[in-house]
Design a protein around this motif. Structure first.
Motif, PDB file in Angstrom:
ATOM      1  N   MET A   1      82.193 -60.897  59.651  1.00  0.00           N
ATOM      2  CA  MET A   1      81.414 -60.370  60.923  1.00  0.00           C
ATOM      3  C   MET A   1      80.540 -61.354  61.668  1.00  0.00           C
ATOM      4  SD  MET A   1      80.596 -56.651  59.702  1.00  0.00           S
ATOM      5  CE  MET A   1      79.760 -55.873  61.493  1.00  0.00           C
ATOM      6  N   GLU A   2      79.875 -62.217  61.083  1.00  0.00           N
ATOM      7  CA  GLU A   2      78.816 -63.055  61.680  1.00  0.00           C
ATOM      8  C   GLU A   2      79.762 -64.331  62.228  1.00  0.00           C
ATOM      9  OE1 GLU A   2      76.185 -64.691  58.701  1.00  0.00           O
ATOM     10  OE2 GLU A   2      75.169 -62.891  58.579  1.00  0.00           O
ATOM     11  N   HIS A   3      80.890 -64.659  61.459  1.00  0.00           N
ATOM     12  CA  HIS A   3      81.834 -65.693  61.911  1.00  0.00           C
ATOM     13  C   HIS A   3      82.419 -65.260  63.486  1.00  0.00           C
ATOM     14  CE1 HIS A   3      84.777 -69.119  60.837  1.00  0.00           C
ATOM     15  NE2 HIS A   3      84.295 -69.342  62.079  1.00  0.00           N
TER      16      HIS A   3
ATOM     17  N   SER B   1      89.461 -64.582  57.120  1.00  0.00           N
ATOM     18  CA  SER B   1      88.356 -65.879  57.392  1.00  0.00           C
ATOM     19  C   SER B   1      89.473 -67.099  57.873  1.00  0.00           C
ATOM     20  CB  SER B   1      87.956 -66.300  56.041  1.00  0.00           C
ATOM     21  OG  SER B   1      86.863 -65.172  55.705  1.00  0.00           O
ATOM     22  N   LYS B   2      90.474 -67.404  57.339  1.00  0.00           N
ATOM     23  CA  LYS B   2      91.391 -68.358  57.906  1.00  0.00           C
ATOM     24  C   LYS B   2      91.538 -68.148  59.297  1.00  0.00           C
ATOM     25  CE  LYS B   2      93.250 -69.952  53.600  1.00  0.00           C
ATOM     26  NZ  LYS B   2      94.363 -70.017  52.550  1.00  0.00           N
ATOM     27  N   ALA B   3      92.038 -66.870  59.568  1.00  0.00           N
ATOM     28  CA  ALA B   3      92.544 -66.685  60.882  1.00  0.00           C
ATOM     29  C   ALA B   3      91.442 -66.648  61.926  1.00  0.00           C
ATOM     30  CB  ALA B   3      92.866 -65.161  60.846  1.00  0.00           C
ATOM     31  N   ILE B   4      89.941 -66.402  61.470  1.00  0.00           N
ATOM     32  CA  ILE B   4      88.999 -66.383  62.532  1.00  0.00           C
ATOM     33  C   ILE B   4      88.811 -68.022  62.581  1.00  0.00           C
ATOM     34  CG2 ILE B   4      86.728 -66.128  62.725  1.00  0.00           C
ATOM     35  CD1 ILE B   4      86.826 -63.536  61.107  1.00  0.00           C
ATOM     36  N   PHE B   5      88.707 -68.912  61.658  1.00  0.00           N
ATOM     37  CA  PHE B   5      88.406 -70.265  61.865  1.00  0.00           C
ATOM     38  C   PHE B   5      89.646 -70.833  62.571  1.00  0.00           C
ATOM     39  CE2 PHE B   5      89.076 -74.493  60.260  1.00  0.00           C
ATOM     40  CZ  PHE B   5      87.670 -75.192  60.139  1.00  0.00           C
ATOM     41  N   SER B   6      90.687 -70.526  62.734  1.00  0.00           N
ATOM     42  CA  SER B   6      91.643 -71.138  63.616  1.00  0.00           C
ATOM     43  C   SER B   6      91.126 -70.860  65.054  1.00  0.00           C
ATOM     44  CB  SER B   6      92.869 -70.066  63.352  1.00  0.00           C
ATOM     45  OG  SER B   6      93.136 -69.055  63.866  1.00  0.00           O
ATOM     46  N   PHE B   7      90.203 -69.906  65.495  1.00  0.00           N
ATOM     47  CA  PHE B   7      89.663 -69.648  66.585  1.00  0.00           C
ATOM     48  C   PHE B   7      88.251 -70.406  67.145  1.00  0.00           C
ATOM     49  CE2 PHE B   7      92.449 -66.011  65.979  1.00  0.00           C
ATOM     50  CZ  PHE B   7      93.095 -66.120  67.219  1.00  0.00           C
ATOM     51  N   ASN B   8      88.019 -71.290  65.986  1.00  0.00           N
ATOM     52  CA  ASN B   8      86.672 -72.145  66.072  1.00  0.00           C
ATOM     53  C   ASN B   8      86.827 -72.925  67.347  1.00  0.00           C
ATOM     54  OD1 ASN B   8      85.356 -70.867  64.245  1.00  0.00           O
ATOM     55  ND2 ASN B   8      85.690 -72.582  62.692  1.00  0.00           N
TER      56      ASN B   8
END
Length: 144
Positions: free
Chosen positions: A54-56, A19-26
């Protein structure tokens, strides 16, 4: 005293890391990224399990291709089959497929993107845009 299932803490930790990794790509949803940034995003996709992550990642991918189709498609071309399938597979979860299709329509005739679009987005473009590339709102796409 309740029993915590074996692996629960490991699964929770993995979820937090991903989740943190995905957030870093926002930031890729607001401005164009580099090919390296997109490739790093694609590397995460096969590791994603669970609806919220998956949604994120689907939303980040969809907004990135809508905002910056040229750089996104360039990076996608240089990515493994597994990562492409995982990234494209979650793309239509949160954003309408017609928005993605309209964004990449003008790339259909660009030879450097023809194979990647034909393989992964042909159904989106065929089912979700008209002959002028305008979105068919409410389309029911088949990603083939």
């Amino acid at each position: 005293m309740s029993h915590v299932p074996a692996g629960y803490n490991a699964a929770t930790k993995r979820y937090e890391i991903v989740s943190k990794a995905i957030f870093s790509f926002n930031s890729l949803t607001h401005k164009c990224g580099t090919e390296k940034q997109y490739k790093e995003l694609f590397e995460l996709a096969p590791m994603i399990h669970g609806a919220s992550t998956m949604e994120h990642i689907g939303e980040v991918n969809a907004l990135a291709i809508i905002k910056c189709p040229d750089s996104y498609l360039s990076a996608l071309k240089a990515t493994s089959e597994e990562e492409i399938s995982a990234s494209v597979g979650v793309m239509g979860i949160t954003l309408p497929p017609w928005e993605v299709a309209e964004a990449i329509y003008s790339y259909l005739d660009k030879p450097r993107f023809k194979n990647i679009i034909d393989k992964y987005f042909r159904g989106w473009v065929t089912d979700c845009t008209d002959s002028n590339g305008k979105a068919k709102v409410g389309c029911n796409f088949a990603n083939n």
